[in-house]
Design a protein around this motif. Structure first.
Motif, PDB file in Angstrom:
ATOM      1  N   ASP A   1     -24.088 -27.972 -36.616  1.00 48.82           N
ATOM      2  CA  ASP A   1     -23.787 -27.151 -37.784  1.00 48.82           C
ATOM      3  C   ASP A   1     -23.548 -28.017 -39.008  1.00 48.82           C
ATOM      4  N   ALA A   2     -22.820 -29.129 -38.808  1.00 52.30           N
ATOM      5  CA  ALA A   2     -22.541 -30.030 -39.924  1.00 52.30           C
ATOM      6  C   ALA A   2     -23.829 -30.643 -40.463  1.00 52.30           C
ATOM      7  N   VAL A   3     -24.706 -31.098 -39.561  1.00 56.39           N
ATOM      8  CA  VAL A   3     -25.963 -31.715 -40.000  1.00 56.39           C
ATOM      9  C   VAL A   3     -26.834 -30.685 -40.710  1.00 56.39           C
ATOM     10  N   ARG A   4     -26.864 -29.458 -40.185  1.00 61.96           N
ATOM     11  CA  ARG A   4     -27.659 -28.404 -40.825  1.00 61.96           C
ATOM     12  C   ARG A   4     -27.136 -28.117 -42.239  1.00 61.96           C
ATOM     13  N   GLU A   5     -25.829 -28.031 -42.399  1.00 60.69           N
ATOM     14  CA  GLU A   5     -25.239 -27.779 -43.718  1.00 60.69           C
ATOM     15  C   GLU A   5     -25.581 -28.897 -44.692  1.00 60.69           C
ATOM     16  N   ILE A   6     -25.544 -30.129 -44.226  1.00 63.63           N
ATOM     17  CA  ILE A   6     -25.884 -31.265 -45.092  1.00 63.63           C
ATOM     18  C   ILE A   6     -27.332 -31.161 -45.551  1.00 63.63           C
ATOM     19  N   ALA A   7     -28.248 -30.881 -44.617  1.00 63.91           N
ATOM     20  CA  ALA A   7     -29.672 -30.762 -44.960  1.00 63.91           C
ATOM     21  C   ALA A   7     -29.901 -29.632 -45.957  1.00 63.91           C
ATOM     22  N   GLU A   8     -29.243 -28.494 -45.729  1.00 71.21           N
ATOM     23  CA  GLU A   8     -29.418 -27.359 -46.631  1.00 71.21           C
ATOM     24  C   GLU A   8     -28.834 -27.658 -48.003  1.00 71.21           C
TER      25      GLU A   8
ATOM     26  N   LEU B   1     -28.571 -30.539 -49.438  1.00 63.60           N
ATOM     27  CA  LEU B   1     -29.431 -31.500 -50.119  1.00 63.60           C
ATOM     28  C   LEU B   1     -30.826 -30.943 -50.380  1.00 63.60           C
ATOM     29  N   ASN B   2     -31.130 -29.804 -49.753  1.00 64.65           N
ATOM     30  CA  ASN B   2     -32.463 -29.196 -49.836  1.00 64.65           C
ATOM     31  C   ASN B   2     -33.526 -30.131 -49.263  1.00 64.65           C
ATOM     32  N   PHE B   3     -33.187 -30.770 -48.122  1.00 66.10           N
ATOM     33  CA  PHE B   3     -34.094 -31.671 -47.423  1.00 66.10           C
ATOM     34  C   PHE B   3     -34.616 -30.989 -46.163  1.00 66.10           C
ATOM     35  N   ALA B   4     -35.882 -31.220 -45.858  1.00 67.03           N
ATOM     36  CA  ALA B   4     -36.456 -30.704 -44.623  1.00 67.03           C
ATOM     37  C   ALA B   4     -35.805 -31.398 -43.428  1.00 67.03           C
ATOM     38  N   GLU B   5     -35.756 -30.672 -42.326  1.00 68.23           N
ATOM     39  CA  GLU B   5     -35.079 -31.174 -41.136  1.00 68.23           C
ATOM     40  C   GLU B   5     -35.645 -32.508 -40.661  1.00 68.23           C
TER      41      GLU B   5
ATOM     42  N   VAL C   1     -37.171 -41.275 -43.709  1.00 68.60           N
ATOM     43  CA  VAL C   1     -35.863 -40.624 -43.667  1.00 68.60           C
ATOM     44  C   VAL C   1     -35.307 -40.546 -45.085  1.00 68.60           C
ATOM     45  N   LYS C   2     -34.844 -39.363 -45.471  1.00 66.99           N
ATOM     46  CA  LYS C   2     -34.243 -39.186 -46.792  1.00 66.99           C
ATOM     47  C   LYS C   2     -32.718 -39.225 -46.745  1.00 66.99           C
ATOM     48  N   CYS C   3     -32.148 -38.886 -45.580  1.00 66.48           N
ATOM     49  CA  CYS C   3     -30.684 -38.918 -45.455  1.00 66.48           C
ATOM     50  C   CYS C   3     -30.301 -39.297 -44.036  1.00 66.48           C
TER      51      CYS C   3
ATOM     52  N   LEU D   1     -12.131 -43.872 -45.241  1.00 66.01           N
ATOM     53  CA  LEU D   1     -13.388 -44.310 -45.858  1.00 66.01           C
ATOM     54  C   LEU D   1     -13.129 -44.910 -47.236  1.00 66.01           C
ATOM     55  N   GLU D   2     -12.203 -44.317 -47.975  1.00 66.52           N
ATOM     56  CA  GLU D   2     -11.856 -44.855 -49.293  1.00 66.52           C
ATOM     57  C   GLU D   2     -11.201 -46.221 -49.157  1.00 66.52           C
ATOM     58  N   ARG D   3     -10.298 -46.363 -48.208  1.00 63.58           N
ATOM     59  CA  ARG D   3      -9.630 -47.651 -47.998  1.00 63.58           C
ATOM     60  C   ARG D   3     -10.626 -48.727 -47.595  1.00 63.58           C
ATOM     61  N   LEU D   4     -11.644 -48.337 -46.842  1.00 65.32           N
ATOM     62  CA  LEU D   4     -12.652 -49.300 -46.409  1.00 65.32           C
ATOM     63  C   LEU D   4     -13.672 -49.606 -47.499  1.00 65.32           C
ATOM     64  N   GLY D   5     -13.589 -48.869 -48.602  1.00 64.34           N
ATOM     65  CA  GLY D   5     -14.448 -49.149 -49.755  1.00 64.34           C
ATOM     66  C   GLY D   5     -15.867 -48.631 -49.642  1.00 64.34           C
ATOM     67  N   VAL D   6     -16.091 -47.598 -48.801  1.00 68.41           N
ATOM     68  CA  VAL D   6     -17.454 -47.081 -48.639  1.00 68.41           C
ATOM     69  C   VAL D   6     -17.554 -45.579 -48.898  1.00 68.41           C
ATOM     70  N   ALA D   7     -16.480 -44.921 -49.270  1.00 69.02           N
ATOM     71  CA  ALA D   7     -16.510 -43.467 -49.468  1.00 69.02           C
ATOM     72  C   ALA D   7     -17.554 -43.062 -50.507  1.00 69.02           C
ATOM     73  N   GLU D   8     -17.730 -43.874 -51.518  1.00 71.91           N
ATOM     74  CA  GLU D   8     -18.659 -43.531 -52.600  1.00 71.91           C
ATOM     75  C   GLU D   8     -20.102 -43.430 -52.138  1.00 71.91           C
ATOM     76  N   TYR D   9     -20.431 -44.003 -50.982  1.00 71.61           N
ATOM     77  CA  TYR D   9     -21.808 -43.981 -50.503  1.00 71.61           C
ATOM     78  C   TYR D   9     -22.194 -42.647 -49.860  1.00 71.61           C
ATOM     79  N   PHE D  10     -21.236 -41.782 -49.563  1.00 72.59           N
ATOM     80  CA  PHE D  10     -21.509 -40.598 -48.758  1.00 72.59           C
ATOM     81  C   PHE D  10     -21.447 -39.323 -49.583  1.00 72.59           C
ATOM     82  N   VAL D  11     -22.473 -38.481 -49.415  1.00 73.40           N
ATOM     83  CA  VAL D  11     -22.545 -37.209 -50.123  1.00 73.40           C
ATOM     84  C   VAL D  11     -22.438 -36.067 -49.114  1.00 73.40           C
ATOM     85  N   HIS D  12     -21.773 -34.994 -49.508  1.00 79.31           N
ATOM     86  CA  HIS D  12     -21.654 -33.780 -48.690  1.00 79.31           C
ATOM     87  C   HIS D  12     -21.127 -34.071 -47.287  1.00 79.31           C
ATOM     88  N   ALA D  13     -20.118 -34.926 -47.174  1.00 82.06           N
ATOM     89  CA  ALA D  13     -19.555 -35.231 -45.857  1.00 82.06           C
ATOM     90  C   ALA D  13     -19.008 -33.954 -45.215  1.00 82.06           C
ATOM     91  N   ARG D  14     -19.236 -33.806 -43.902  1.00 80.29           N
ATOM     92  CA  ARG D  14     -18.731 -32.666 -43.136  1.00 80.29           C
ATOM     93  C   ARG D  14     -17.864 -33.212 -42.006  1.00 80.29           C
TER      94      ARG D  14
END
Length: 387
Positions: A112-119, A121-125, A34-36, A91-104
């Motif tokens: 649709d959200a998962v597809r947008e994230i994969a696209e 990041l240019n990651f295969a499904e 798993v990449k993401c 997420l910022e208050r909980l101190g973990v926002a920095e761990y997440f990229v391209h949140a939808r």
């Protein structure tokens, strides 16, 4: 039992079956890494429903999972039906926002959200995983994205122990993958707003290309580049870790790794060069660069540096090359640098190229080269090393 409930159960069972098939892969083969991992929020990442409970709690076990997956180079994102601003602030208050990229975060279908994230990041499904407490949401994602692996929220704590979340090797670059992706986002945004010539933009990046002899820590990244890079790989030959370590101990070989940084941050290891040196000729057995830096001209800079070194040493250059449908860019790079099919006696006595019969040797009588104009190059002096 209603028709809707029956349909949902059927979809969920099908989703589970698809997940099992994808995770298992061919008989005896390990599952694809798993990449993401894409997290739902309410009752999955945190306990509680933000818009109903007001206060939600992030458990220590989930916090540890987030940090552990991040340390392994697995990116993480969010697909949640929630108020975007409110959820992100939490997420910022909980101190973990920095761990997440391209949140939808919004109200559309999670597929649709998962597809947008994969696209984005240019990651295969099949390298994406999704975790959610709701069977209906997992079924919806599985129906539209059948190769995405879905997990119920109650399995969150066990994810780091699963083979698909356990890469065999965690490289230096993997440990800072999130940092590199965030730097890439800032770089892309700057490029989109730049109005001058492309060469001016490249100079504005203040790039530094560091070409250094490989050591034990960098070898895993070298092997990864020879294995995964196809568009910018001159021969397609894969050199194992054991083979590379053997070459490091051979004074007649040079194994060099290129790393790139700019004002936005690191690109990580972006190239590998494998050279066998003889008194009158140097044989470039492999040049591979990451597709991520094609537009920066890294391959050309490395090649011209080597040509200059060979000119200073007074030797010819032979470059092994196997043309394929995917590495046309690499062939253009070689030809543009002056490599050709001219026969020369410098070939005599050399072992046959590694790889299949389609590998040829391109020849060049080197001439002095100018310094690159779009980046600063740090590189060793090969001419002073005794063969």
């Amino acid at each position: 039992m209603t028709t809707a409930t029956t349909t949902e159960r059927k979809a969920t069972m099908e989703a589970r079956s698809v997940r099992d098939d994808v995770s298992a892969g061919p008989p005896g083969a390990p599952p694809a890494t798993v990449k993401c991992l894409v997290w739902d929020l309410d009752d999955t990442l945190w306990s509680g429903i933000l818009l109903e409970d007001g206060e939600v709690r992030l458990g220590d076990a989930v916090r540890e999972v987030i940090a552990e997956l991040d340390s392994r180079g697995i990116l993480q994102s969010v697909a949640s039906k929630n108020d975007p601003d409110l959820a992100w602030r939490r997420l910022e208050r909980l101190g973990v926002a920095e761990y997440f990229v391209h949140a939808r975060i919004g109200w559309g279908p999670k597929s649709d959200a998962v597809r947008e994230i994969a696209e984005r990041l240019n990651f295969a499904e099949h390298t994406i995983a999704f975790i959610d407490d709701q069977p209906a949401e997992r079924a919806e994602v599985a129906f539209h994205l059948p190769r995405v692996r879905c997990y119920p929220a109650e399995r969150a704590a066990e994810l780091p122990a699963l083979p698909e979340f356990s890469p065999s090797v965690v490289t230096v670059d993997a440990r800072r993958r999130r940092e590199m992706y965030r730097a890439g986002l800032a770089r892309d945004a700057d490029r989109a707003g730049f109005t001058g010539p492309d060469e001016e933009f490249l100079r504005s990046l203040e790039m530094v290309l560091d070409l250094a002899r490989a050591d034990g820590e960098r070898l895993s990244r070298v092997e990864e580049l020879t294995l995964r890079t196809s568009q910018m790989n001159a021969t397609g030959v894969h050199y194992s870790d054991a083979a590379l370590r053997g070459l490091l101990a051979d004074p007649g070989h040079e194994v060099l790794v290129a790393t790139l940084t700019d004002r936005f941050g690191p690109h990580g290891a972006v190239g590998v060069l494998l050279l066998e040196r003889h008194p009158s000729v140097w044989n470039l057995k492999l040049l591979a660069t990451s597709c991520r830096v094609v537009s920066f001209g890294v391959g050309s800079v490395i090649l011209r540096w080597l040509i200059g070194q060979a000119a200073e040493a007074g030797v010819h250059l032979l470059a092994d090359f196997r043309p394929t449908e995917r590495n046309r860019i690499m062939e253009v790079t070689y030809r543009f640098a002056g490599f050709g099919d001219t026969p020369c006696r410098c070939r005599e006595g050399l072992a046959e190229p590694a790889g299949d019969e389609g590998t040829v040797r391109l020849h060049l009588e080197p001439a002095p080269q100018q310094e690159p104009t779009t980046m600063r190059l740090i590189a060793p002096d090969l001419c002073g090393t005794v063969i």
